[in-house]
Design a protein around this motif. Structure first.
Motif, PDB file in Angstrom:
ATOM      1  N   LYS A 190       0.755  -1.432   0.100  1.00  0.00           N
ATOM      2  CA  LYS A 190       0.232   0.026   0.039  1.00  0.00           C
ATOM      3  C   LYS A 190       0.989   1.324   0.043  1.00  0.00           C
ATOM      4  O   LYS A 190       1.903   1.388   0.802  1.00  0.00           O
ATOM      5  N   ILE A 191       0.555   2.161  -1.049  1.00  0.00           N
ATOM      6  CA  ILE A 191       1.093   3.379  -1.140  1.00  0.00           C
ATOM      7  C   ILE A 191       0.111   4.554  -0.692  1.00  0.00           C
ATOM      8  O   ILE A 191      -0.665   4.704  -1.434  1.00  0.00           O
ATOM      9  N   ASN A 192       0.448   5.193   0.312  1.00  0.00           N
ATOM     10  CA  ASN A 192      -0.550   6.201   0.728  1.00  0.00           C
ATOM     11  C   ASN A 192      -0.651   7.515  -0.230  1.00  0.00           C
ATOM     12  O   ASN A 192      -1.717   7.749  -0.323  1.00  0.00           O
ATOM     13  N   SER A 193       0.473   7.867  -0.738  1.00  0.00           N
ATOM     14  CA  SER A 193       0.253   8.915  -1.919  1.00  0.00           C
ATOM     15  C   SER A 193       1.386   8.575  -2.919  1.00  0.00           C
ATOM     16  O   SER A 193       2.484   8.769  -2.619  1.00  0.00           O
ATOM     17  N   LEU A 194       1.137   8.181  -4.082  1.00  0.00           N
ATOM     18  CA  LEU A 194       1.854   7.919  -4.960  1.00  0.00           C
ATOM     19  C   LEU A 194       2.614   9.087  -5.799  1.00  0.00           C
ATOM     20  O   LEU A 194       1.974   9.689  -6.323  1.00  0.00           O
ATOM     21  N   PRO A 195       3.965   9.226  -5.660  1.00  0.00           N
ATOM     22  CA  PRO A 195       4.726  10.615  -5.725  1.00  0.00           C
ATOM     23  C   PRO A 195       4.833  10.551  -7.343  1.00  0.00           C
ATOM     24  O   PRO A 195       5.783  11.463  -7.880  1.00  0.00           O
ATOM     25  N   LEU A 196       4.801   9.450  -8.140  1.00  0.00           N
ATOM     26  CA  LEU A 196       5.291   9.495  -9.781  1.00  0.00           C
ATOM     27  C   LEU A 196       4.356  10.319 -10.407  1.00  0.00           C
ATOM     28  O   LEU A 196       3.024  10.331 -10.383  1.00  0.00           O
ATOM     29  N   LEU A 197       4.839  10.958 -11.449  1.00  0.00           N
ATOM     30  CA  LEU A 197       4.306  11.775 -12.281  1.00  0.00           C
ATOM     31  C   LEU A 197       4.011  11.055 -13.308  1.00  0.00           C
ATOM     32  O   LEU A 197       4.289   9.958 -13.717  1.00  0.00           O
ATOM     33  N   PRO A 198       2.953  11.732 -14.439  1.00  0.00           N
ATOM     34  CA  PRO A 198       2.263  10.731 -15.401  1.00  0.00           C
ATOM     35  C   PRO A 198       3.627  10.309 -16.335  1.00  0.00           C
ATOM     36  O   PRO A 198       4.396  11.092 -16.481  1.00  0.00           O
ATOM     37  N   GLY A 199       3.383   9.023 -16.844  1.00  0.00           N
ATOM     38  CA  GLY A 199       4.080   8.429 -17.456  1.00  0.00           C
ATOM     39  C   GLY A 199       3.955   6.872 -17.316  1.00  0.00           C
ATOM     40  O   GLY A 199       3.101   6.464 -16.881  1.00  0.00           O
ATOM     41  N   GLU A 200       4.638   6.228 -18.174  1.00  0.00           N
ATOM     42  CA  GLU A 200       4.781   4.666 -18.352  1.00  0.00           C
ATOM     43  C   GLU A 200       5.809   4.336 -17.275  1.00  0.00           C
ATOM     44  O   GLU A 200       6.959   4.529 -17.245  1.00  0.00           O
ATOM     45  N   TYR A 201       5.399   2.961 -16.368  1.00  0.00           N
ATOM     46  CA  TYR A 201       6.436   2.502 -15.545  1.00  0.00           C
ATOM     47  C   TYR A 201       6.287   1.058 -15.565  1.00  0.00           C
ATOM     48  O   TYR A 201       5.444   0.139 -16.243  1.00  0.00           O
ATOM     49  N   GLN A 202       7.102   0.166 -14.815  1.00  0.00           N
ATOM     50  CA  GLN A 202       6.962  -1.015 -14.559  1.00  0.00           C
ATOM     51  C   GLN A 202       7.254  -1.809 -13.324  1.00  0.00           C
ATOM     52  O   GLN A 202       8.308  -1.049 -12.716  1.00  0.00           O
ATOM     53  N   ILE A 203       6.922  -2.796 -12.792  1.00  0.00           N
ATOM     54  CA  ILE A 203       7.153  -3.347 -11.590  1.00  0.00           C
ATOM     55  C   ILE A 203       7.988  -4.693 -11.760  1.00  0.00           C
ATOM     56  O   ILE A 203       7.960  -5.349 -12.519  1.00  0.00           O
ATOM     57  N   GLU A 204       9.110  -4.608 -10.873  1.00  0.00           N
ATOM     58  CA  GLU A 204       9.969  -5.618 -10.752  1.00  0.00           C
ATOM     59  C   GLU A 204       9.824  -6.470  -9.468  1.00  0.00           C
ATOM     60  O   GLU A 204       9.712  -5.776  -8.428  1.00  0.00           O
ATOM     61  N   ILE A 205       9.774  -7.758  -9.668  1.00  0.00           N
ATOM     62  CA  ILE A 205       9.520  -8.524  -8.334  1.00  0.00           C
ATOM     63  C   ILE A 205      10.759  -9.701  -8.118  1.00  0.00           C
ATOM     64  O   ILE A 205      11.189 -10.165  -8.992  1.00  0.00           O
ATOM     65  N   HIS A 206      11.113  -9.542  -6.867  1.00  0.00           N
ATOM     66  CA  HIS A 206      12.055 -10.472  -6.520  1.00  0.00           C
ATOM     67  C   HIS A 206      11.493 -11.446  -5.404  1.00  0.00           C
ATOM     68  O   HIS A 206      10.445 -10.967  -4.651  1.00  0.00           O
ATOM     69  N   LEU A 207      11.355 -12.792  -5.504  1.00  0.00           N
ATOM     70  CA  LEU A 207      10.782 -13.573  -4.504  1.00  0.00           C
ATOM     71  C   LEU A 207      11.958 -14.168  -3.551  1.00  0.00           C
ATOM     72  O   LEU A 207      12.756 -14.710  -4.072  1.00  0.00           O
ATOM     73  N   VAL A 208      11.664 -14.387  -2.308  1.00  0.00           N
ATOM     74  CA  VAL A 208      12.772 -14.851  -1.355  1.00  0.00           C
ATOM     75  C   VAL A 208      12.474 -15.916  -0.522  1.00  0.00           C
ATOM     76  O   VAL A 208      11.100 -16.108   0.073  1.00  0.00           O
ATOM     77  N   ASP A 209      13.321 -16.682  -0.229  1.00  0.00           N
ATOM     78  CA  ASP A 209      13.217 -17.665   0.695  1.00  0.00           C
ATOM     79  C   ASP A 209      14.296 -17.527   1.895  1.00  0.00           C
ATOM     80  O   ASP A 209      15.446 -17.692   1.391  1.00  0.00           O
ATOM     81  N   LEU A 210      13.656 -16.891   2.873  1.00  0.00           N
ATOM     82  CA  LEU A 210      14.872 -16.345   3.853  1.00  0.00           C
ATOM     83  C   LEU A 210      15.523 -17.399   4.725  1.00  0.00           C
ATOM     84  O   LEU A 210      16.705 -17.451   4.894  1.00  0.00           O
ATOM     85  N   VAL A 211      15.051 -18.569   4.835  1.00  0.00           N
ATOM     86  CA  VAL A 211      15.648 -19.632   5.550  1.00  0.00           C
ATOM     87  C   VAL A 211      16.710 -20.363   4.799  1.00  0.00           C
ATOM     88  O   VAL A 211      17.843 -20.593   5.228  1.00  0.00           O
ATOM     89  N   ASN A 212      16.681 -20.419   3.443  1.00  0.00           N
ATOM     90  CA  ASN A 212      17.618 -20.940   2.688  1.00  0.00           C
ATOM     91  C   ASN A 212      18.490 -19.891   1.686  1.00  0.00           C
ATOM     92  O   ASN A 212      19.082 -20.156   0.961  1.00  0.00           O
ATOM     93  N   TYR A 213      18.267 -18.519   2.013  1.00  0.00           N
ATOM     94  CA  TYR A 213      19.012 -17.516   1.637  1.00  0.00           C
ATOM     95  C   TYR A 213      18.706 -17.431   0.369  1.00  0.00           C
ATOM     96  O   TYR A 213      19.964 -17.530  -0.630  1.00  0.00           O
ATOM     97  N   LYS A 214      17.777 -17.796  -0.350  1.00  0.00           N
ATOM     98  CA  LYS A 214      17.603 -17.926  -1.797  1.00  0.00           C
ATOM     99  C   LYS A 214      16.699 -16.618  -2.221  1.00  0.00           C
ATOM    100  O   LYS A 214      15.563 -16.037  -1.924  1.00  0.00           O
ATOM    101  N   PHE A 215      17.420 -15.784  -3.473  1.00  0.00           N
ATOM    102  CA  PHE A 215      16.633 -14.879  -4.008  1.00  0.00           C
ATOM    103  C   PHE A 215      16.322 -15.056  -5.611  1.00  0.00           C
ATOM    104  O   PHE A 215      17.321 -15.212  -6.067  1.00  0.00           O
ATOM    105  N   GLU A 216      15.195 -15.069  -5.400  1.00  0.00           N
ATOM    106  CA  GLU A 216      14.710 -15.380  -7.074  1.00  0.00           C
ATOM    107  C   GLU A 216      13.966 -14.345  -7.873  1.00  0.00           C
ATOM    108  O   GLU A 216      13.192 -13.710  -7.492  1.00  0.00           O
ATOM    109  N   PHE A 217      14.643 -14.001  -9.063  1.00  0.00           N
ATOM    110  CA  PHE A 217      14.249 -12.947  -9.861  1.00  0.00           C
ATOM    111  C   PHE A 217      13.025 -13.283 -10.625  1.00  0.00           C
ATOM    112  O   PHE A 217      13.217 -14.438 -11.317  1.00  0.00           O
TER     113      PHE A 217
END
Length: 418
Positions: free
Chosen positions: A351-378
């Protein structure tokens, strides 16, 4: 007296698929008529299905389109490719006739539908200016009065006496647009052809369109540039599969159109990493159809575990289209995700209370994590979203010169004694 400049009543246009209309003499018509019963009898004997010719090789580019445009209105027509926008403009410009329905236009019509519309390639630029003027019903003296202004706007003074067949595409567009807006038709119809000009010329054209729109002339504009549509037009029409699916105030129409696009993009394919499946990613504004600057925004990410994960986590970054990271959030900074068994799912909401981005096109990047095994998956794809143009800072709409980030602040002035 009615102030309606354009009236479309049940306009439909049918085209044949994969067939070119050929010239047919009267003998061809007579022969086809005589042999038609024998062809039907042969099909019946052979047991061939009776499929109407229309259903085999035709489609409706426009389907029962009805609307009115008042004198002096500036209307934006939007829709995805193939929705029927250009066909509608060709019908309104009398380049093609509707299969059904009626079109009533009051006043002279100037059209700019494609490069070189109304130009004769063998004539010079000068001769084509006067030709277009005569087509619009203008006297030579009227065209001469506007001639210098047209040439100056098109910036082709050195080539005005060169045959236009030797013009580049940019020169064609410059002269065609200059003629269309300076010869002052009562109705101006402009298609996406402006997109082929360079960026500086497009800005110049849209500024001129704004001026024309304030001069009590009727304009129909087709463009995929939603910012330009918002700035120039007062009303909008959305076409989808040849039908009008929305009309009204331009901001509401554009918002609903962009919301429909965003919803279709949200229903994309699933993406897998070694330990996770990403089922869905949605970016939405709370209480709004579309995302706007300073709106509260939610980013929902649904994940499914491919194996048991004791401490899952999600990183979400917001990037520009060229990959520059603007900001990011990590779920564990706000809450923890319970352990996921193989096959179980969870939806993470940022949740973003007030999005500061001006008009334009953007993209979401996601990394998923397994903290116990120290795995970071793009996650091997990004998820696009758009922040639409909307008045901020007291009502002014901002362009790209202001960058990507909006500042939720203000300014004051104090007069100092000299």
């Amino acid at each position: 007296m009615s102030n309606v400049a354009i009236r479309c009543d049940g306009v439909s246009k049918q085209y044949r698929i994969g067939e070119r209309e050929s010239y047919r003499a009267i003998r061809d018509v007579i022969t086809d008529t005589m042999y038609a019963p024998f062809r039907r009898l042969r099909s019946t004997i052979k047991g061939l299905p009776k499929v109407p010719r229309e259903s085999q090789s035709s489609f409706w580019a426009l389907d029962d389109v009805s609307f009115e445009v008042k004198q002096g209105e500036v209307i934006g027509i939007i829709g995805h490719n193939g929705a029927g926008k250009s066909t509608l403009l060709k019908v309104l410009s009398r380049i093609t006739s509707p299969t059904k329905g009626e079109v009533d236009i009051r006043g002279r019509v100037g059209s700019l539908l494609e490069v070189g519309t109304g130009f004769h390639p063998e004539l010079t630029g000068r001769e084509n200016v006067f030709l277009n003027g005569s087509i619009l019903g203008m006297r030579r003296a009227e065209v001469e009065r506007k001639f210098d202004e047209i040439v100056a706007f098109a910036e082709i003074e050195k080539f005005i006496d060169t045959p236009v067949k030797r013009y580049s595409t940019g020169m064609y567009v410059r002269l065609a647009f200059a003629v269309a807006v300076h010869l002052e038709p009562e109705v101006l119809i402009v298609d996406e052809v402006l997109a082929v000009g360079d960026a500086e010329f497009q800005k110049k054209c849209f500024r001129k369109m704004q001026e024309v729109g304030k001069d009590n002339r009727t304009i129909l504009l087709v463009s995929h540039n939603m910012a330009a549509i918002r700035n120039i037009c007062s009303r909008g029409l959305v076409l989808e599969r040849g039908r009008v699916v929305a009309s009204g105030d331009i901001d509401n129409v554009v918002d609903s159109y962009l919301a429909r696009i965003n919803n279709s993009q949200a229903d994309g394919e699933t993406v897998e990493t070694e330990s996770y499946v990403v089922d869905n990613v949605r970016v939405g504004s709370t209480g709004e159809q579309v995302v706007k600057t300073f709106n509260p925004v939610e980013i929902n990410i649904r994940i499914t575990a491919k194996t048991d994960i004791a401490e899952p986590d999600v990183y979400m970054g917001i990037l520009t289209l060229d990959g520059q990271i603007l900001t990011a959030l990590v779920c564990r900074d706000f809450c923890s995700i319970p352990a996921l068994l193989k096959g179980s799912s969870a939806e993470v909401t940022f949740k973003i209370n007030s999005l500061p981005l001006l008009p334009g096109e953007y993209q979401i990047e996601i990394h998923l994590v397994d903290l116990v095994n120290y795995k970071f998956e793009f996650v091997p794809r990004t998820y696009p979203f758009e922040v639409v143009e909307t008045p901020i800072y007291g009502g002014r709409k901002l362009d790209r010169w202001f960058g990507h980030i909006g500042l939720d602040g203000g300014a004051g002035v104090q007069i100092l004694n000299s």
